[in-house]
Design an enzyme around this catalytic site. Structure first.
Site, PDB file in Angstrom:
ATOM      1  N   GLY A 181       0.890  -6.092   0.303  1.00 58.71           N
ATOM      2  CA  GLY A 181       0.092  -6.193  -1.104  1.00 58.71           C
ATOM      3  C   GLY A 181       0.864  -6.241  -1.772  1.00 58.71           C
ATOM      4  O   GLY A 181      -0.440  -7.444  -3.179  1.00 58.71           O
ATOM      5  N   ALA A 186       0.889  -1.334   0.180  1.00 58.92           N
ATOM      6  CA  ALA A 186      -0.495  -0.272   0.425  1.00 58.92           C
ATOM      7  C   ALA A 186       0.878   0.934  -0.148  1.00 58.92           C
ATOM      8  O   ALA A 186       2.218   0.995   0.438  1.00 58.92           O
ATOM      9  CB  ALA A 186      -0.803   0.154   1.098  1.00 58.92           C
ATOM     10  N   GLU A 207       0.682  -9.818  -1.805  1.00 54.13           N
ATOM     11  CA  GLU A 207      -0.555  -9.950  -1.728  1.00 54.13           C
ATOM     12  C   GLU A 207      -0.732 -11.042  -3.171  1.00 54.13           C
ATOM     13  O   GLU A 207      -1.567 -11.797  -3.683  1.00 54.13           O
ATOM     14  CB  GLU A 207      -1.342  -9.761  -1.189  1.00 54.13           C
ATOM     15  CG  GLU A 207      -0.978  -9.711   0.816  1.00 54.13           C
ATOM     16  CD  GLU A 207      -2.287  -9.031   1.563  1.00 54.13           C
ATOM     17  OE1 GLU A 207      -2.846  -9.318   2.678  1.00 54.13           O
ATOM     18  OE2 GLU A 207      -1.900  -7.626   1.417  1.00 54.13           O
ATOM     19  N   GLU A 239       2.609  -6.208   7.408  1.00 54.30           N
ATOM     20  CA  GLU A 239       2.157  -5.723   8.153  1.00 54.30           C
ATOM     21  C   GLU A 239       1.635  -5.536   8.876  1.00 54.30           C
ATOM     22  O   GLU A 239       1.846  -4.696   9.589  1.00 54.30           O
ATOM     23  CB  GLU A 239       0.332  -6.469   7.338  1.00 54.30           C
ATOM     24  CG  GLU A 239       0.123  -5.873   6.082  1.00 54.30           C
ATOM     25  CD  GLU A 239       0.766  -6.898   5.413  1.00 54.30           C
ATOM     26  OE1 GLU A 239       0.143  -7.174   3.946  1.00 54.30           O
ATOM     27  OE2 GLU A 239       1.473  -8.211   5.546  1.00 54.30           O
TER      28      GLU A 239
END
Length: 258
Positions: free
Chosen positions: A109, A64, A112, A132
């Protein structure tokens, strides 16, 4: 599009995260554009494999965009979390096989997104991880669900709770990546891997992926029924007949995806 670069070469689609100055971090615009590309790829019958990578030579994606995140209201943060989850699920559910060509850092992310792909090939001098919890949050784009399904619960707990950054060789040992290669060789190694898949029947590839992905989420007997139905779809295809003819003529088949 500004934050996503898309290119089709023959039956290959290349989707490049294109914010190199921000280490290809995901802001909302990038997520929206990535979702549009994924939807276009999904319905394109000419695309047989999709390769995701990052622009520049430093990062696949560091996750992010924290600079953007600091400016968002709690409602906008929720909007972004919903969007990234929705887009990555669309990518996971693409009928075509997908490859994450991890050419640099893959954190949060970014990792991910790689987990939403079928295969992960990584440069051997990079770092990867779901980091995270070091930011007092948790993976919110599928990491807590896809990682344990890939490498097992205990290893996933270890990596997520410690926020550990793995070197590529360690990620290979964990089963997190499919294979590694020197940075300069990664595109060629990824291309050769894609070619080994492209040599096979395109409808069969999609149906095999469908059977595996859906069968893994159910019991064995239901999975076997899913497999049988997926097999039946390949029976009336021209490609299946072509494979039999080519075998008899001792040549490589020429598959048309029909």
């Amino acid at each position: 599009m500004e934050t996503i670069h898309y290119e089709q070469k023959g039956n290959l689609a290349f989707v490049t995260l294109n914010r190199p100055d921000a280490m290809n971090a995901f802001n909302y615009d990038m997520l929206a554009e990535l979702g549009q590309v994924a939807e276009a790829v999904r319905i394109n019958p000419d695309i047989r494999i999709v390769i995701f990578t990052g622009s520049g030579d430093k990062a696949f994606s560091v996750g992010a965009d924290l600079k953007e995140r600091k400016t968002l209201t709690p409602e906008q943060v929720k909007r972004n979390i919903y969007k990234i989850g929705e887009v990555f699920t669309t990518i996971e559910n693409l009928p075509q096989p997908t490859i994450a060509m991890i050419n640099g850092y893959a954190f949060g992310g970014g990792m991910e997104l790689a987990l939403a792909c079928d295969f992960r090939l990584a440069a051997d001098d990079t770092l990867l991880g779901l980091t995270e919890t070091s930011l007092a949050i948790i993976p919110g784009a599928g990491g807590t669900q896809r990682l344990p399904r890939l490498i097992g619960e205990a290893k996933a707990l270890e990596l997520i709770l410690t926020a550990r950054r793995l070197k590529s060789a360690e990620a290979l040992d964990y089963g997190l990546v499919t294979r590694t290669a020197a940075s300069e060789d990664l595109p060629a190694v990824t291309g050769a891997f894609a070619d080994s898949i492209l040599a096979n029947g395109p409808i069969a590839l999609q149906q095999a992926k469908f059977a595996i992905k859906n069968g893994m989420n159910t019991d064995l007997q239901t999975g076997l029924q899913i497999e049988r139905k997926a097999y039946e779809i390949t029976i009336p295809t021209e490609d299946r007949v072509e494979a039999l003819v080519a075998f008899g003529e001792k040549r490589k088949p020429e598959f048309k995806g029909r």
